[in-house]
Design a protein around this motif. Structure first.
Motif, PDB file in Angstrom:
ATOM      1  N   TYR A 156       0.843  -1.199   0.000  1.00 37.32           N
ATOM      2  CA  TYR A 156       0.000   0.000   0.000  1.00 37.32           C
ATOM      3  C   TYR A 156       0.882   1.254   0.000  1.00 37.32           C
ATOM      4  CZ  TYR A 156      -3.779  -3.184   1.377  1.00 37.32           C
ATOM      5  OH  TYR A 156      -4.702  -4.199   1.431  1.00 37.32           O
ATOM      6  N   PRO A 157       1.672   1.458  -1.041  1.00 38.88           N
ATOM      7  CA  PRO A 157       2.621   2.590  -1.046  1.00 38.88           C
ATOM      8  C   PRO A 157       1.941   3.944  -0.932  1.00 38.88           C
ATOM      9  CG  PRO A 157       2.414   1.636  -3.238  1.00 38.88           C
ATOM     10  CD  PRO A 157       1.727   0.695  -2.303  1.00 38.88           C
ATOM     11  N   GLY A 158       0.702   4.059  -1.446  1.00 42.88           N
ATOM     12  CA  GLY A 158       0.004   5.338  -1.399  1.00 42.88           C
ATOM     13  C   GLY A 158      -0.290   5.814   0.006  1.00 42.88           C
ATOM     14  N   LEU A 159      -0.380   4.873   0.960  1.00 43.21           N
ATOM     15  CA  LEU A 159      -0.682   5.248   2.338  1.00 43.21           C
ATOM     16  C   LEU A 159       0.510   5.883   3.049  1.00 43.21           C
ATOM     17  CD1 LEU A 159      -2.757   2.170   3.571  1.00 43.21           C
ATOM     18  CD2 LEU A 159      -3.599   4.356   2.710  1.00 43.21           C
ATOM     19  N   TYR A 160       1.689   5.739   2.455  1.00 41.61           N
ATOM     20  CA  TYR A 160       2.907   6.165   3.161  1.00 41.61           C
ATOM     21  C   TYR A 160       3.679   7.244   2.404  1.00 41.61           C
ATOM     22  CZ  TYR A 160       1.706   1.898   5.606  1.00 41.61           C
ATOM     23  OH  TYR A 160       1.034   0.948   6.317  1.00 41.61           O
ATOM     24  N   ILE A 161       3.022   7.861   1.414  1.00 43.43           N
ATOM     25  CA  ILE A 161       3.693   8.889   0.613  1.00 43.43           C
ATOM     26  C   ILE A 161       4.148  10.051   1.477  1.00 43.43           C
ATOM     27  CG2 ILE A 161       3.302  10.656  -1.152  1.00 43.43           C
ATOM     28  CD1 ILE A 161       1.615   8.672  -2.681  1.00 43.43           C
ATOM     29  N   ASP A 162       3.307  10.437   2.455  1.00 48.24           N
ATOM     30  CA  ASP A 162       3.612  11.607   3.273  1.00 48.24           C
ATOM     31  C   ASP A 162       4.564  11.308   4.427  1.00 48.24           C
ATOM     32  OD1 ASP A 162       1.941  13.142   1.694  1.00 48.24           O
ATOM     33  OD2 ASP A 162       0.176  12.760   2.935  1.00 48.24           O
ATOM     34  N   LEU A 163       4.977  10.058   4.579  1.00 44.09           N
ATOM     35  CA  LEU A 163       5.901   9.696   5.650  1.00 44.09           C
ATOM     36  C   LEU A 163       7.313   9.562   5.104  1.00 44.09           C
ATOM     37  CD1 LEU A 163       3.942   6.948   7.668  1.00 44.09           C
ATOM     38  CD2 LEU A 163       4.119   9.379   8.158  1.00 44.09           C
TER      39      LEU A 163
END
Length: 466
Positions: A183-190
């Motif tokens: 789920y790479p989209g969930l961690y874009i802002d991290l």
């Protein structure tokens, strides 16, 4: 061009009247606004639309004239934005501007995460939690959002957060690192440092669940939910909420003395001075890095630092400063860099960032230089066995604080040794308090320093006080 005139309506000289405003734009537009501000008619100059210049207390005149000017500016700006207003609409716009909270529409059905965030913001704004605690809550809310998306229940309402969902969330916290690539989209802002990269420890999970439990308990008390899912877990609750800590480790006196008296390369000299100074103060690193000469006081010739700890500054109603005497070795370090300062800071630099530029990394290098390699036990959650690691590999800014506490503890008399009160009695602390002079004697003994005195300019008056 629009104009605004202030006036009052009353026929009684000794009575107060609301200040009213008339907004005019040619002959066709006459809008009226009745403000909440009142003024005595005897003070009012109807011709100028302000307070009289004479016979009015200066403080009242300034207050009224300032209010009139600000309200006139507001009315003009509201009219400029929408010239098709009625007086009633103008009143509503003024009220919205002055009392925006009255017009916030809270949805009838909030998602659990939205409600959680609203509660946390309210706690923070009311001073019930501090900035640091709020950040921990915010992290848990973001983790909840990711869990709901992965579990296919995005937009979950708090009443649907059952015991089974809670236990699934705990499992998610433990193994989240396994789904990051899926789920790479969930961690874009991290950033990479904050992305889960390994199994979270039991202590970390328990801390996060305790924050969630506080929120759900609040909802239960407000009858928003019938019962918190934590109360339905039963016996397993003790296991999933359990927190265990390793035996504390710190530098012993001889190890600290080795750093204090030993030579080091120029590349480590600054971090050595920083580490020694922080150990002498015992500050949390967030407080330590922001200390300036404004945080130094002098009483009876004894210099000390005083500050409000950031971690507890907004928690509770007590605003107690920490007052720590400055021992001679700390004084010498401060004076060593004093001439190089341009920003009033006690130290001219603080290592920023992570990795090789960070403070914690450089502390590790400092201990390795002095060959402080004593092994300490650290519990491994995966193997459920202790690992024995070198203290230099575990060192951080917390080591300075823990070393300070240990050194001070070993020079203080047990307050309960006389047997007059049972251990933990609040009366012992209520009947006595160590003053700066007493603490200066203790901290000087702990660090093996001579006592000294300074004047109000922080300059030594004499080398040694017997």
């Amino acid at each position: 061009m629009s104009t605004v005139k202030a006036f009052i309506r009353t026929g009684k000289k000794d009575k107060e009247a609301n200040i009213r405003f008339r907004l005019s734009d040619g002959r066709s537009v006459q809008l009226f606004h009745k403000s909440e501000k009142k003024v005595q008619e005897a003070y009012w100059d109807e011709k100028s639309g302000k307070c009289k210049k004479r016979f009015v207390p200066e403080e009242i005149k300034k207050e009224i004239d300032s209010f009139v000017a600000e309200r006139e500016t507001l009315l003009k700006s509201l009219y400029k934005a929408n010239k098709d207003l009625t007086s009633a609409q103008l009143e509503t716009l003024v009220d919205k501007h002055l009392h925006p909270d009255k017009y916030i529409v809270i949805p009838e059905v909030e998602t659990m995460c939205v409600m959680f965030q609203r509660y946390v913001n309210d706690w923070y704004n009311a001073g019930e939690i501090g900035h640091g605690r709020k950040k921990h809550y915010d992290v848990v809310i973001r983790e909840l959002k990711r869990f709901f998306i992965v579990a296919g229940i995005d937009g979950c309402h708090v009443k649907a957060f059952t015991k089974d969902v809670l236990l699934s969330f705990r499992e998610f916290l433990k193994n989240e690192y396994k789904i990051v690539d899926s789920y790479p989209g969930l961690y874009i802002d991290l950033n990479m440092r904050n992305r889960p990269s390994k199994e979270r420890s039991q202590n970390t999970i328990a801390e996060k669940l305790l924050l969630l439990q506080a929120f759900l308990t609040e909802l239960e008390g407000a009858d928003i939910i019938e019962i918190s899912p934590f109360r339905k877990i039963g016996k397993p609750k003790k296991a999933i909420m359990k927190q265990q800590y390793d035996a504390p480790f710190f530098l012993n006196k001889s190890e600290f003395t080795t750093i204090l008296n030993g030579d080091c390369p120029d590349s480590l000299q600054r971090v050595k001075d920083l580490f020694i100074l922080q150990t002498c103060f015992g500050c949390r690193v967030g407080d330590f890095r922001n200390l300036t000469f404004d945080n130094i006081g002098v009483v009876d010739g004894i210099p000390y630092i005083h500050y409000l700890p950031k971690k507890t500054q907004k928690d509770g109603k007590v605003r107690s400063e920490v007052n720590t005497p400055i021992v001679r070795i700390a004084y010498d370090i401060i004076m060593k860099y004093r001439g190089a300062l341009s920003n009033n800071k006690l130290m001219p630099f603080y290592p920023d960032g992570n990795g090789e530029t960070g403070y914690n990394y450089q502390i590790k290098q400092l201990l390795k230089h002095y060959e402080i390699t004593r092994t300490v036990a650290v519990f491994n959650d995966e193997t459920e066995q202790n690992e024995y690691l070198q203290i230099c590999d575990l060192a951080s800014s917390k080591l300075a604080r823990k070393t300070h506490v240990d050194m001070m503890n070993k020079v203080q008399v047990d307050k309960y040794a006389a047997g007059l009160h049972k251990r933990g009695s609040s009366a012992v602390d209520r009947y006595t308090e160590l003053e700066i002079t007493d603490r200066f004697v203790l901290i000087s003994a702990a660090f093996g320093c001579d006592r000294y005195e300074v004047d109000n300019q922080f300059e030594i008056k004499q080398e040694e006080v017997k």
